[in-house]
Design a protein around this motif. Structure first.
Motif, PDB file in Angstrom:
ATOM      1  N   ILE A 334       0.875  -1.173   0.000  1.00 15.10           N
ATOM      2  CA  ILE A 334       0.000   0.000   0.000  1.00 15.10           C
ATOM      3  C   ILE A 334       0.912   1.223   0.000  1.00 15.10           C
ATOM      4  O   ILE A 334       1.814   1.335   0.836  1.00 15.10           O
ATOM      5  CB  ILE A 334      -0.912   0.033   1.240  1.00 15.10           C
ATOM      6  CG1 ILE A 334      -1.849  -1.180   1.260  1.00 15.10           C
ATOM      7  CG2 ILE A 334      -1.723   1.327   1.278  1.00 15.10           C
ATOM      8  CD1 ILE A 334      -2.670  -1.292   2.538  1.00 15.10           C
ATOM      9  N   PRO A 359      -2.873  -0.072  -3.694  1.00 10.44           N
ATOM     10  CA  PRO A 359      -3.737   1.074  -3.385  1.00 10.44           C
ATOM     11  C   PRO A 359      -2.917   2.251  -2.890  1.00 10.44           C
ATOM     12  O   PRO A 359      -1.842   2.078  -2.308  1.00 10.44           O
ATOM     13  CB  PRO A 359      -4.659   0.539  -2.276  1.00 10.44           C
ATOM     14  CG  PRO A 359      -4.509  -0.943  -2.295  1.00 10.44           C
ATOM     15  CD  PRO A 359      -3.149  -1.233  -2.834  1.00 10.44           C
ATOM     16  N   VAL A 361      -3.133   5.702  -0.486  1.00  8.51           N
ATOM     17  CA  VAL A 361      -3.914   6.372   0.556  1.00  8.51           C
ATOM     18  C   VAL A 361      -3.154   7.617   0.991  1.00  8.51           C
ATOM     19  O   VAL A 361      -1.963   7.553   1.292  1.00  8.51           O
ATOM     20  CB  VAL A 361      -4.159   5.452   1.770  1.00  8.51           C
ATOM     21  CG1 VAL A 361      -5.011   6.172   2.808  1.00  8.51           C
ATOM     22  CG2 VAL A 361      -4.809   4.152   1.349  1.00  8.51           C
ATOM     23  N   GLU A 373      -9.093   5.664   6.881  1.00  9.52           N
ATOM     24  CA  GLU A 373      -9.092   5.056   5.542  1.00  9.52           C
ATOM     25  C   GLU A 373      -7.902   4.117   5.379  1.00  9.52           C
ATOM     26  O   GLU A 373      -8.015   3.034   4.780  1.00  9.52           O
ATOM     27  CB  GLU A 373      -9.037   6.144   4.473  1.00  9.52           C
ATOM     28  CG  GLU A 373      -9.053   5.587   3.053  1.00  9.52           C
ATOM     29  CD  GLU A 373      -8.853   6.656   1.991  1.00  9.52           C
ATOM     30  OE1 GLU A 373      -8.692   6.294   0.809  1.00  9.52           O
ATOM     31  OE2 GLU A 373      -8.839   7.862   2.344  1.00  9.52           O
ATOM     32  N   THR A 377      -8.066   0.144   4.600  1.00  8.98           N
ATOM     33  CA  THR A 377      -7.380  -0.424   3.441  1.00  8.98           C
ATOM     34  C   THR A 377      -6.469  -1.568   3.850  1.00  8.98           C
ATOM     35  O   THR A 377      -6.410  -2.615   3.181  1.00  8.98           O
ATOM     36  CB  THR A 377      -6.558   0.663   2.716  1.00  8.98           C
ATOM     37  OG1 THR A 377      -7.423   1.750   2.364  1.00  8.98           O
ATOM     38  CG2 THR A 377      -5.913   0.116   1.450  1.00  8.98           C
ATOM     39  N   GLU A 381      -6.872  -5.402   2.592  1.00 13.15           N
ATOM     40  CA  GLU A 381      -5.786  -6.101   1.903  1.00 13.15           C
ATOM     41  C   GLU A 381      -5.403  -7.391   2.630  1.00 13.15           C
ATOM     42  O   GLU A 381      -5.088  -8.399   1.993  1.00 13.15           O
ATOM     43  CB  GLU A 381      -4.560  -5.189   1.791  1.00 13.15           C
ATOM     44  CG  GLU A 381      -4.715  -4.052   0.806  1.00 13.15           C
ATOM     45  CD  GLU A 381      -4.773  -4.542  -0.630  1.00 13.15           C
ATOM     46  OE1 GLU A 381      -3.884  -5.307  -1.044  1.00 13.15           O
ATOM     47  OE2 GLU A 381      -5.731  -4.167  -1.336  1.00 13.15           O
TER      48      GLU A 381
END
Length: 455
Positions: A334, A359, A361, A373, A377, A381
């Protein structure tokens, strides 16, 4: 009237002059100017006062002095003018370059390169026994081929551990002749062998500890990123911890692990790791193998990027290069854009990092913006995202076979000589553990006869 006690005065900082060289046949992530700016930060972190800098572009290094002879004379004049005591090169110097430059500048001016400077910073910041051992090993391996004069810049005691980082163990580095140098080299080789043996024990202990964590089925998340990107601040925010935070390079050297609750009631172990940097010395990558395995064995990586830094993209690329070097580039990642509270348009900033894996963030570890958030996430994941895989597991890996059946979604099993093929879907958090056994082609087992079980 009481006499006022005088405050202790700090010794004056050594004055350093910086030299940057751009080699046209060796591309760098950072421009020459930006790399020198980073070197100045490293020098400041090491306790030096930067009094000047210069640069040169070359097709190839000078075989004797790395820079051209005219540049050497120019820098000598600038060193005298600025009263500099140390000349720091932004490149790694060979033993020959170092000897020649020391001869040109004389014994009153010390010559350092980028690697020696980073090793010195690590020596100052190592506080655990493991960190002290790792730094001392890296220092000795760097010094061995350069053993020509006293390395006083490496002879610092580190705090907290009482260790001997940078000490010579009684070996005189300014021996009276070749015989003394050979004695010194032999003693250092013995010390290197001893340090490697001790670090293997540390590595084995870490391996056992990781096995215990894996059996507990609590996933691990490693925070990685360029040095000073805000990893320690983020860990403090997530775990309400008290990890050292400082606005300097390599403030955190030893890994710190904290347990964090995720949305939905799940838990994960978050580990803050040593920051990366461009031109990371190979001695450090090798010496810190035990620590860096904490990254390579993680279930998920949080790549923390300082979005406010003008070279954010180049720093991110340097991190990915190091992850590839330590065989961790396959781990799900991430990308965490940190310090968005200082950026007027975080979405626009994110566009500059288009193409980074996983992703993305945007957060502020300092203010807490975006943290919910990020945790959501991470939870998704680790516990909701499944990846299709096909693995051949030896029967000796019974633990992994059980994990696949218990936590994965099995669609096909085939027993063959020496092991079992399993096809199905695995949670992302388990991917790293199965990576050595993952097969990419559909015909890997075509020549093996076994019993096929559809599930």
């Amino acid at each position: 009237m009481a006499k006022k006690i005088a405050e202790p005065t700090l010794p004056p900082k050594e004055r350093a002059f910086l030299v940057g060289v751009e080699l046209r046949n060796e591309p760098s992530l950072l421009s020459l100017e930006d790399s020198l700016t980073e070197l100045a930060l490293l020098a400041k972190t090491a306790g030096l006062e930067v009094v000047g800098m210069t640069s040169q572009k070359l097709d190839a290094p000078n075989p004797n002095t790395f820079i051209g002879p005219g540049k050497v004379e120019e820098i000598k004049a600038l060193v005298e003018e600025t009263l500099a005591q140390v000349v720091v090169f932004d490149n790694e110097l060979s033993p020959r370059h170092l000897r020649e430059l020391e001869e040109r500048f004389g014994e009153n001016v010390r010559i350092l390169d980028r690697t020696a400077l980073i090793l010195d910073i690590f020596a100052q910041h190592a506080s655990t026994r493991e960190g002290i051992l790792q730094v001392e090993l890296a220092q000795y391996e760097y010094r061995l081929p350069r053993l020509t004069r006293a390395w006083t810049h490496l002879a610092r005691q580190t705090g907290g551990g009482g260790g001997r980082t940078g000490s010579t163990g009684g070996v005189g580095l300014r021996g009276p002749g070749e015989t003394q140098l050979e004695v010194d080299r032999r003693e250092i080789r013995k010390r290197i062998a001893s340090l490697k043996s001790e670090l293997e024990k540390v590595r084995a202990h870490r391996s056992r500890y990781r096995s215990q964590r894996q059996r507990s089925q609590i996933p691990t998340v490693a925070l990685v990123g360029y040095t000073n990107a805000g990893k320690s601040t983020l860990l403090n925010r997530l775990a309400r911890a008290d990890v050292l935070v400082a606005d300097q390079l390599f403030a955190t050297l030893d890994p710190t692990t904290r347990r964090v609750e995720l949305p939905g009631g799940n838990w994960a172990l978050f580990t803050d790791t040593v920051g990366f940097i461009q031109k990371l010395p190979t001695q450090l990558v090798a010496a810190f193998r035990a620590t860096l395995e904490e990254i390579a064995e993680a279930d998920l990586l949080l790549h923390v990027v300082d979005i406010t830094h003008p070279n954010a993209l180049q720093q991110a690329q340097a991190v990915h290069q190091t992850l590839t070097e330590i065989d961790a580039s396959h781990i799900p990642t991430i990308t965490v854009l940190n310090k968005v509270d200082q950026f007027p348009d975080p979405q626009a900033a994110a566009q500059t990092l288009y193409g980074l894996p996983g992703p993305i963030v945007a957060i502020s570890a300092l203010t807490g913006q975006g943290i919910p958030e990020l945790l959501s996430t991470v939870s998704r994941e680790l516990f909701e995202v499944y990846i299709p895989v096909r693995v051949k597991l030896p029967y000796q890996q019974g633990n992994l076979i059980s994990i696949f059946h218990d936590q994965g979604k099995v669609s096909r099993v085939e027993h063959v000589r020496g092991g079992v093929w399993i096809e199905g879907n695995l949670p992302v958090r388990l991917l790293a553990r199965f990576q050595p056994f993952i097969k990419n082609t559909s015909n890997d087992a075509s020549e093996e006869v076994g019993e096929i079980i559809e599930t």
